[in-house]
Design an enzyme around this catalytic site. Structure first.
Site: not given
Ligand code: ARG
Ligand code: GLU
Length: 722
Positions: A652, A222, A86
């Protein structure tokens, strides 16, 4: 009675096998003083100077800020870089088309020559971190206004940056910590030729999509891979076909030994933003006012975009990154509200404040802090309606591209009107870059529907003063019919036609500005913006200034008054270390989550042809043959695991390291129950989610046939060492 209670707590503590968790995102150069002993107690086998050192090579030399919004790490001596799928997603999207759909099918370069350059993408290494608090605050006095104070600090910091010792290829930046009570200077080295090497298909890299996002148990691979290129002298350089793979100071070794419960882990990366030291009233406003407002707006926006994406493969490619980013925070805020509610954050904060206040009242040395909490309450109460209006305005306006384009053109026209050609020319480049970046990710039908869905919220769901009178009268002229208004605005305009926009910007400034001012959408935007400035920004600036000052003293006061607590600065996109142990958690009564997932779980979730849970045929084959190569363990293929590291957005792509500093996983998310950790960390339910590094290697090697990349890496087997 009391004794028995204490006894049973001691017993509980000594017998439960709970994962040990320490809240905190720590500055790498302070680990030795603040954390090393505790980290060793939790199982770390290396020393703080192996993590951060300026006199010898250390782990920090393998860590980069990836594009300023994620983290990456170097995993080979040819500059191979690992980050999340991502994090690389925008890049993957930009290289994708209906013919070469890398989002859907993945991408793997077979050799250096096939690696894909990316305009604008950069990675930054941290060379050194210095404490410059004293220099920053020189000449700052208590009687200064916020503006005077900031000016003095800015002047001091610019001086500090000028005087910092560094090589010419290096840069310097400074950042405020603890709400402006401390300042640090960073010497950095930025590489701007970063090429895409490999990415799995989204059905692996984003398996489970929105349903699984922020959720454990998780089964997402991911990750994506890039490579840093340098000039012939191994120095940072702009993109050039002559550039060669960068030879890093340090690359991470990769552990093939896997993980077990209670293993020490640490995560090294660039967490973006947390607010751990707010008073109860501020947290309560986030929970009851700001988060719900933003959630409601995004809910509408997502419904519109999703509707188009499901029907049209082209729009699906165009809007994939935008949709994911809107959805991501939308879902996180929901988790945050739930978590703050469930853990009773308000009551916890109020208890804390009670103790704080008692200590302040009892100690004459703290006399200055006596009215702090009361003053904070007054100001937060006064700010509440403006905070809501700010969120409404920024959330809505940023979702409608008609307004984001109008905003750019309006700024260009303003620059001309206040500074003639000189102002215009100074602005033109960034406007052109903006249009270049957004136009490929824009579809007029989607945007029009967004306008129709979101503008009723703007007009009807907030106090009348916050609605621009020009907009109200416009609405009246079309009998409150938003689609008539949308037709009027969207049909007449060249505003989102790339060729027309480029032609417009190629005209002489005066002519271009006349055309810009004639756009109805620009006029409307300008009216909305003016109203926002006069009804929201102007009346709240005084309150914001007082709040900034109060929040700064409250942070300082907590450091002094709550001495038994170990304080770490809020995340601010600077390099941090967080540490914990591998372990599951109890999400709710009667449920107990394990710490690891396997490919079996991917197959349990598999829904043929599904938007979120389809599984590529090749992966199903490998599963049915249990063909896991060296990467499986006991006949199973590990996929993800969780631990008690305190992470946030920006982490991330951060490496999860074992007790020796070897790479064991790739951080990419947090668990649903613990998403409130940015505001109110709770060790019992806050867990970070990582891809097991063996799954990364398995997918690259066995699934994608990119075993040559694994050959670049240095694999180690630390658990055999014992
Ligand atoms: N929650 C994770 C973060 O905050 C992954 C986000 C990417 N995945 C998604 N389905 N949008 O970045
Ligand atoms: N998915 C998040 C990012 O893009 C990391 C997850 C979080 O927020 O801890 O940095």
């Amino acid at each position: 009675m009391k004794l028995i209670k204490i006894f049973s707590i001691v017993l509980l503590l000594s017998f439960t096998k709970t994962t040990k968790a320490d809240e905190g995102m720590w500055l790498p150069q302070l680990l030795q003083t603040l954390n090393e002993a505790r980290m060793k107690q939790l199982g770390m086998k290396i020393s703080a100077s192996d993590i951060y050192s300026i006199s010898k090579s250390s782990l920090k030399d393998a860590i980069v800020s990836f594009g300023g919004f994620c983290t990456g790490e170097v995993i080979s001596d040819k500059g191979l870089l690992l980050t999340n799928h991502h994090c690389g997603f925008d890049v993957i999207q930009n290289h994708s088309s209906l013919q070469n759909n890398y989002i859907r099918d993945g991408f793997w370069a077979k050799n250096f020559g096939e690696e894909l350059p990316n305009k604008g993408l950069f990675v930054t290494f941290i060379v050194r971190i210095d404490n410059v608090t004293k220099a920053a605050l020189a000449g700052v006095t208590a009687s200064m206004t916020e503006m005077e104070r900031q000016n003095q600090i800015d002047k001091n910091l610019s001086e500090a940056r000028k005087n910092a010792k560094k090589e010419t290829r290096q840069d310097v930046m400074t950042r405020a910590f603890f709400e402006g009570n401390q300042y640090f200077l960073f010497v950095t080295e930025t590489f701007r030729d970063v090429r895409l090497v490999g990415a799995p298909p989204s059905s692996i890299g984003n398996f489970g999509k929105d349903t699984d996002n922020w959720v454990w148990p998780r089964h997402t691979g991911d990750f994506s891979m890039f490579r840093i290129y340098a000039d012939k002298n191994n120095q940072p350089a702009e993109y050039s076909p002559e550039n060669v793979p960068y030879i890093p100071k340090r690359s991470l070794k990769i552990s093939m030994s896997g993980i077990s419960e209670k293993d020490f882990t640490m995560v090294f990366g660039f967490p973006g933003r947390t607010t751990q030291y707010l008073p109860a009233i501020a947290v309560e406003q986030i929970r009851t006012v700001n988060d719900p407002a933003k959630i409601a707006i995004r809910d509408k926006a997502l419904q519109v975009i999703d509707g188009f994406m499901r029907k049209d493969e082209g729009i699906k490619i165009q809007y994939a990154a935008k949709y994911a980013s809107i959805q991501n925070a939308y879902k996180k805020w929901q988790g945050e509200v739930l978590g703050l509610t469930k853990t009773n954050a308000n009551a916890k904060k109020l208890d804390y404040e009670k103790i704080f206040q008692q200590r302040v009242e009892a100690n004459p040395a703290f006399a200055n802090y006596k009215s702090l909490l009361q003053d904070l309450n007054t100001e937060y109460n006064a700010f509440k309606e403006y905070g809501h209006a700010r969120d409404y305005y920024t959330e809505i306006m940023s979702k409608i591209e008609l307004f984001t384009i109008a905003s750019q053109l309006n700024a260009l026209a303003n620059a001309y009107e206040s500074n003639a050609e000189k102002g215009y020319d100074a602005r033109l480049k960034s406007v052109k870059a903006f249009i270049d970046g957004m136009i490929g990710e824009y579809n007029v039908n989607v945007d029009k529907k967004l306008f129709e869905a979101l503008m009723p919220l703007y007009a009807n769901e907030q106090a009348a003063v916050f609605v621009a009178p020009e907009f109200s009268s416009k609405l009246k002229s079309v009998n409150q019919n938003f689609s008539i208004l949308a037709n009027e605005l969207y049909n007449q305009s060249d505003l989102y036609n790339e060729a027309a926009l480029k032609a417009l910007l190629a005209k002489p400034a005066a002519e271009a500005v006349a055309s810009i001012r004639a756009f109805e959408a620009v006029q409307l935007f300008s009216a909305l913006q003016k109203n926002y400035q006069s009804a929201v920004q102007k009346p709240s600036v005084e309150i914001s200034n007082r709040l900034a000052k109060l929040q700064r003293s409250y942070t300082q006061a907590q450091l002094e008054v709550m001495k038994e607590k170990k304080f770490y600065p809020d995340a601010n996109s600077t390099l941090r270390v967080t540490y914990g142990q591998v372990g599951g958690y109890i999400p709710k009564d009667g449920a107990n989550y394990g710490y690891a997932t396997y490919l079996d779980g991917v197959m349990e979730k598999y829904k043929p042809g599904d938007y979120e849970f389809d599984v590529p045929e090749k992966l199903r084959d490998l599963y049915s043959k249990k063909d896991y190569g060296a990467y499986g363990t006991n006949g199973k293929m590990p996929v993800c695991f969780i631990a008690s590291n305190h992470t946030t957005g920006g982490n991330s792509g951060s490496p999860a390291l074992d007790a020796y500093g070897n790479l064991i996983g790739l951080n990419f998310d947090r668990v649903w129950e613990g998403t409130m950790s940015d505001i109110n960390y709770d060790p019992s339910i806050c867990r970070n989610i990582m891809v097991d590094i063996r799954y990364v290697l398995f997918i690259a090697d066995k699934f994608a046939g990119a075993g040559h990349l694994v050959k670049e890496m240095k694999l180690v087997y630390p658990k055999k060492k014992k």
